[in-house]
Design an enzyme around this catalytic site. Sequence first.
Site, PDB file in Angstrom:
ATOM      1  N   HIS A   1      -7.444  -0.015   6.009  1.00  0.00           N
ATOM      2  CA  HIS A   1      -7.034  -1.400   6.254  1.00  0.00           C
ATOM      3  C   HIS A   1      -7.117  -1.774   7.732  1.00  0.00           C
ATOM      4  CE1 HIS A   1      -5.962  -2.333   2.167  1.00  0.00           C
ATOM      5  NE2 HIS A   1      -5.217  -1.247   2.082  1.00  0.00           N
TER       6      HIS A   1
ATOM      7  N   SER B   1       0.806  -1.221   0.000  1.00  0.00           N
ATOM      8  CA  SER B   1       0.000   0.000   0.000  1.00  0.00           C
ATOM      9  C   SER B   1       0.837   1.267   0.000  1.00  0.00           C
ATOM     10  CB  SER B   1      -0.904   0.024   1.244  1.00  0.00           C
ATOM     11  OG  SER B   1      -1.790  -1.073   1.260  1.00  0.00           O
TER      12      SER B   1
END
Length: 453
Positions: free
Chosen positions: A379, A303
């Site tokens: 997340h 990410s």
Amino acid sequence: MNMSFLQELFSNITQRDVLLRRREDERSPVDHAMLIKACQALLESDGEASSITLASQTLAIYARLDDDQKRQFFMGLADDFAADPEEIDAAYAAYRETRDNLTQQHLFDVCEPRRQELLRRLNLPSGGTHELVHMREDLLAMLGEHPDLKAIDADFAHLFASWFNRGFLVLKRIDWNTPAVILEKIIRYEAVHEIHDWNDLRRRLDARDRRCFAFFHPALGDEPLIFVEVALHKGLPDQIQAILDPATYDIEDPEAADTAAFFGISNCQTGLRGISFGNFLIKQVVQELKQELPHLKHFVTLSPVPGFRKWLETVLQDAGDGLDEDAKAALEHLNAPDWASDPEQSQRLKELIKPLAAHYLLKEKNAKALPLNPVARFHLGNGAQLHRINWLGDTSGKGLHQAAGLMVNYLYVLEDIERNHEKYTTHGTIACSSAVRDLDRRARKLLKGEPTK
């Protein structure tokens, strides 16, 4: 008698009549006052056929307005289609007298703005949902200069949360056999790592070591809501260029892959901002991959860390921070165009930036006491663990500008997801690895001006 066939036939006839009338009216001038009048007529209609026709005509008028006329229309919604204060006062007085369910329900009913029922009716014709998504997109673009329109946005968000709940979403795998009209949209909507051309897309959909999944909604047809790109990998990946470059990323034996790496999650509809799809998407894709490829052991993201470089600059500018002069001088090298290719500078910056990144992701919070970083919020809220901070994980111009080249692995451990999610949402506890905790301890020393070794 096939009722669904009759309903579809009726809808098609209605839509045909609307199209014919729309063509006749295209040359006539329109303004926001005309649109407000059409909305009033729509709310007063009491037949299904007339409501569908009026809703289509109303949406057609809106589509022809310029930005200023649209703004005045939204202002009109705020003023003329709000709940009636006198009805609210009367309903509340009745509820205070009886305290029963009937008067309570009546109070709820009169508190609802009339514009919510208007939006429901505008959703009646075929394509109405998509038109309303675009309408909210227009509204969102105006909120910065017109915060008084936030109540209108709250109505859209309230209704969209119901219309786009998980029960209506359809998960589809995207591959090279997917219709071209959808593939073109995947290229256009990719928001994390640009898809340069059809060859690039074809590599990202290669069935040997790639997967791509998207959520769709029946009312939006072939318009994806959100999609995720996955790379099958041996071990946890730490560098995005190796995944994106077909010359360097090639698994000789896909069966040897033990990791599914989520390297790109893109929301496609701006008008659905704030409506959560990603948490459902990640969890369902994990289940899909687990069934298809039972040998996979790890489910992890690679990410970006948007906003980190900006935060780092505020640390440097803050006269009250504890960074010593040597650390500040080293961080100034981030402004050099070639710092990432200088081994000596890179190593010194690594010693400083990785600990500061751990502090940023774990300790820096927004006004709601949630992590400042939006990707972390996403997340961690889904139940992932902040597992690893990767130095020079993204050496593209965008990666260096946004995050000083950092990327992060968020690890999804199936048996820990629900527990991590509950601790995060209830207590704000961030699940993280011991390695990230160690980096955060080093950051505390850095920010106090203490030596880290």
